[in-house]
Design a protein around this motif. Structure first.
Motif, PDB file in Angstrom:
ATOM      1  N   TRP A  15      19.376  11.821   4.166  1.00  0.00           N
ATOM      2  CA  TRP A  15      19.292  13.088   3.809  1.00  0.00           C
ATOM      3  C   TRP A  15      18.459  13.860   4.569  1.00  0.00           C
ATOM      4  O   TRP A  15      18.819  15.124   4.963  1.00  0.00           O
ATOM      5  CB  TRP A  15      18.665  13.033   2.320  1.00  0.00           C
ATOM      6  CG  TRP A  15      19.994  12.766   1.260  1.00  0.00           C
ATOM      7  CD1 TRP A  15      20.182  11.735   0.596  1.00  0.00           C
ATOM      8  CD2 TRP A  15      21.129  13.732   0.919  1.00  0.00           C
ATOM      9  NE1 TRP A  15      21.155  11.681  -0.063  1.00  0.00           N
ATOM     10  CE2 TRP A  15      21.728  12.643   0.148  1.00  0.00           C
ATOM     11  CE3 TRP A  15      21.712  14.563   1.464  1.00  0.00           C
ATOM     12  CZ2 TRP A  15      23.049  13.230  -0.388  1.00  0.00           C
ATOM     13  CZ3 TRP A  15      22.837  15.208   0.818  1.00  0.00           C
ATOM     14  CH2 TRP A  15      23.596  14.338   0.031  1.00  0.00           C
ATOM     15  N   GLU A  16      17.543  13.405   5.318  1.00  0.00           N
ATOM     16  CA  GLU A  16      16.758  14.100   6.037  1.00  0.00           C
ATOM     17  C   GLU A  16      17.329  14.477   7.351  1.00  0.00           C
ATOM     18  O   GLU A  16      17.274  15.443   7.998  1.00  0.00           O
ATOM     19  CB  GLU A  16      15.363  13.343   6.617  1.00  0.00           C
ATOM     20  CG  GLU A  16      14.540  13.371   5.414  1.00  0.00           C
ATOM     21  CD  GLU A  16      13.051  12.446   5.415  1.00  0.00           C
ATOM     22  OE1 GLU A  16      13.145  11.595   6.516  1.00  0.00           O
ATOM     23  OE2 GLU A  16      12.223  12.760   4.567  1.00  0.00           O
ATOM     24  N   GLY A  22      20.656  20.781  11.784  1.00  0.00           N
ATOM     25  CA  GLY A  22      20.679  22.110  12.370  1.00  0.00           C
ATOM     26  C   GLY A  22      22.260  22.871  11.693  1.00  0.00           C
ATOM     27  O   GLY A  22      22.509  24.161  11.756  1.00  0.00           O
ATOM     28  N   ILE A  23      23.003  22.170  10.929  1.00  0.00           N
ATOM     29  CA  ILE A  23      23.907  22.815  10.125  1.00  0.00           C
ATOM     30  C   ILE A  23      23.614  23.504   8.873  1.00  0.00           C
ATOM     31  O   ILE A  23      23.977  24.703   8.738  1.00  0.00           O
ATOM     32  CB  ILE A  23      25.128  21.574   9.848  1.00  0.00           C
ATOM     33  CG1 ILE A  23      25.474  20.900  10.987  1.00  0.00           C
ATOM     34  CG2 ILE A  23      26.138  22.089   9.058  1.00  0.00           C
ATOM     35  CD1 ILE A  23      26.266  19.633  10.857  1.00  0.00           C
ATOM     36  N   ARG A  69      30.611  14.849   5.981  1.00  0.00           N
ATOM     37  CA  ARG A  69      31.068  15.064   7.384  1.00  0.00           C
ATOM     38  C   ARG A  69      29.978  14.133   8.343  1.00  0.00           C
ATOM     39  O   ARG A  69      30.800  13.470   9.420  1.00  0.00           O
ATOM     40  CB  ARG A  69      31.206  16.538   7.838  1.00  0.00           C
ATOM     41  CG  ARG A  69      32.358  17.215   7.348  1.00  0.00           C
ATOM     42  CD  ARG A  69      32.615  18.630   7.905  1.00  0.00           C
ATOM     43  NE  ARG A  69      31.362  19.351   7.712  1.00  0.00           N
ATOM     44  CZ  ARG A  69      31.135  20.331   6.848  1.00  0.00           C
ATOM     45  NH1 ARG A  69      32.021  20.180   5.809  1.00  0.00           N
ATOM     46  NH2 ARG A  69      30.268  20.957   6.788  1.00  0.00           N
ATOM     47  N   LEU A  70      28.733  14.194   8.171  1.00  0.00           N
ATOM     48  CA  LEU A  70      27.887  13.521   8.932  1.00  0.00           C
ATOM     49  C   LEU A  70      28.057  12.083   8.985  1.00  0.00           C
ATOM     50  O   LEU A  70      27.607  11.275   9.805  1.00  0.00           O
ATOM     51  CB  LEU A  70      26.480  13.978   8.760  1.00  0.00           C
ATOM     52  CG  LEU A  70      26.090  15.441   9.280  1.00  0.00           C
ATOM     53  CD1 LEU A  70      24.752  16.099   8.849  1.00  0.00           C
ATOM     54  CD2 LEU A  70      26.424  15.632  10.912  1.00  0.00           C
ATOM     55  N   THR A  71      28.475  11.306   7.870  1.00  0.00           N
ATOM     56  CA  THR A  71      28.399  10.025   7.522  1.00  0.00           C
ATOM     57  C   THR A  71      30.003   9.726   7.482  1.00  0.00           C
ATOM     58  O   THR A  71      30.344   8.588   7.343  1.00  0.00           O
ATOM     59  CB  THR A  71      28.173   9.876   6.295  1.00  0.00           C
ATOM     60  OG1 THR A  71      28.851  10.355   5.239  1.00  0.00           O
ATOM     61  CG2 THR A  71      26.638  10.034   5.752  1.00  0.00           C
ATOM     62  N   GLY A  72      30.770  10.356   8.071  1.00  0.00           N
ATOM     63  CA  GLY A  72      32.063  10.219   8.368  1.00  0.00           C
ATOM     64  C   GLY A  72      33.101  10.087   7.211  1.00  0.00           C
ATOM     65  O   GLY A  72      34.345   9.554   7.302  1.00  0.00           O
ATOM     66  N   GLN A  73      32.902  10.657   6.104  1.00  0.00           N
ATOM     67  CA  GLN A  73      33.657  10.781   5.076  1.00  0.00           C
ATOM     68  C   GLN A  73      34.378  11.884   4.878  1.00  0.00           C
ATOM     69  O   GLN A  73      33.859  13.033   5.391  1.00  0.00           O
ATOM     70  CB  GLN A  73      32.853  10.531   3.827  1.00  0.00           C
ATOM     71  CG  GLN A  73      31.998   9.349   3.558  1.00  0.00           C
ATOM     72  CD  GLN A  73      31.060   9.363   2.436  1.00  0.00           C
ATOM     73  OE1 GLN A  73      31.573   9.498   1.386  1.00  0.00           O
ATOM     74  NE2 GLN A  73      29.765   8.958   2.466  1.00  0.00           N
ATOM     75  N   PRO A  74      35.449  11.815   4.352  1.00  0.00           N
ATOM     76  CA  PRO A  74      36.258  13.271   4.264  1.00  0.00           C
ATOM     77  C   PRO A  74      35.847  14.308   3.203  1.00  0.00           C
ATOM     78  O   PRO A  74      34.961  13.527   2.147  1.00  0.00           O
ATOM     79  CB  PRO A  74      37.745  12.967   3.591  1.00  0.00           C
ATOM     80  CG  PRO A  74      37.484  11.312   2.983  1.00  0.00           C
ATOM     81  CD  PRO A  74      36.318  11.082   3.569  1.00  0.00           C
ATOM     82  N   ASP A  75      35.838  15.531   3.430  1.00  0.00           N
ATOM     83  CA  ASP A  75      35.414  16.384   2.430  1.00  0.00           C
ATOM     84  C   ASP A  75      36.100  16.310   1.044  1.00  0.00           C
ATOM     85  O   ASP A  75      37.179  15.937   1.232  1.00  0.00           O
ATOM     86  CB  ASP A  75      35.700  17.995   2.836  1.00  0.00           C
ATOM     87  CG  ASP A  75      34.617  18.497   4.122  1.00  0.00           C
ATOM     88  OD1 ASP A  75      33.993  17.670   4.533  1.00  0.00           O
ATOM     89  OD2 ASP A  75      34.908  19.549   4.568  1.00  0.00           O
TER      90      ASP A  75
END
Length: 80
Positions: A15-16, A22-23, A69-75
């Motif tokens: 989470w950090e 920066g998003i 998105r950052l963990t590679g999962q779909p929205d």
């Protein structure tokens, strides 16, 4: 607080990373740190940030989708 499916196993460090990537803007970063990581109730987190509780509720879907998105999962919106 229950996190959405697929995000419930994210660590504090994950989470950090989402907050620091920066998003997310400053308010989203504070929501992540106080509400998601710190597990403060929405009312308390909102008071600390200086926003309405509804602001936190409205921003959570964006924060969760950013984490996906950052963990590679779909929205969530894009999954059938």
């Amino acid at each position: 607080m229950a996190l959405p499916k697929g995000l419930e196993n994210m660590t504090r460090r994950d989470w950090e990373h989402v907050a620091d990537e920066g998003i997310c803007d400053l308010i989203d970063q504070q929501i992540i740190r106080l509400y998601i990581v710190g597990r403060l109730p929405q009312m308390d987190a909102a008071a600390e940030i200086g926003v309405d509780r509804k602001t936190i509720s409205r921003r959570l879907p964006h924060i969760y989708n950013t984490a996906r998105r950052l963990t590679g999962q779909p929205d969530k919106e894009k999954t059938p």
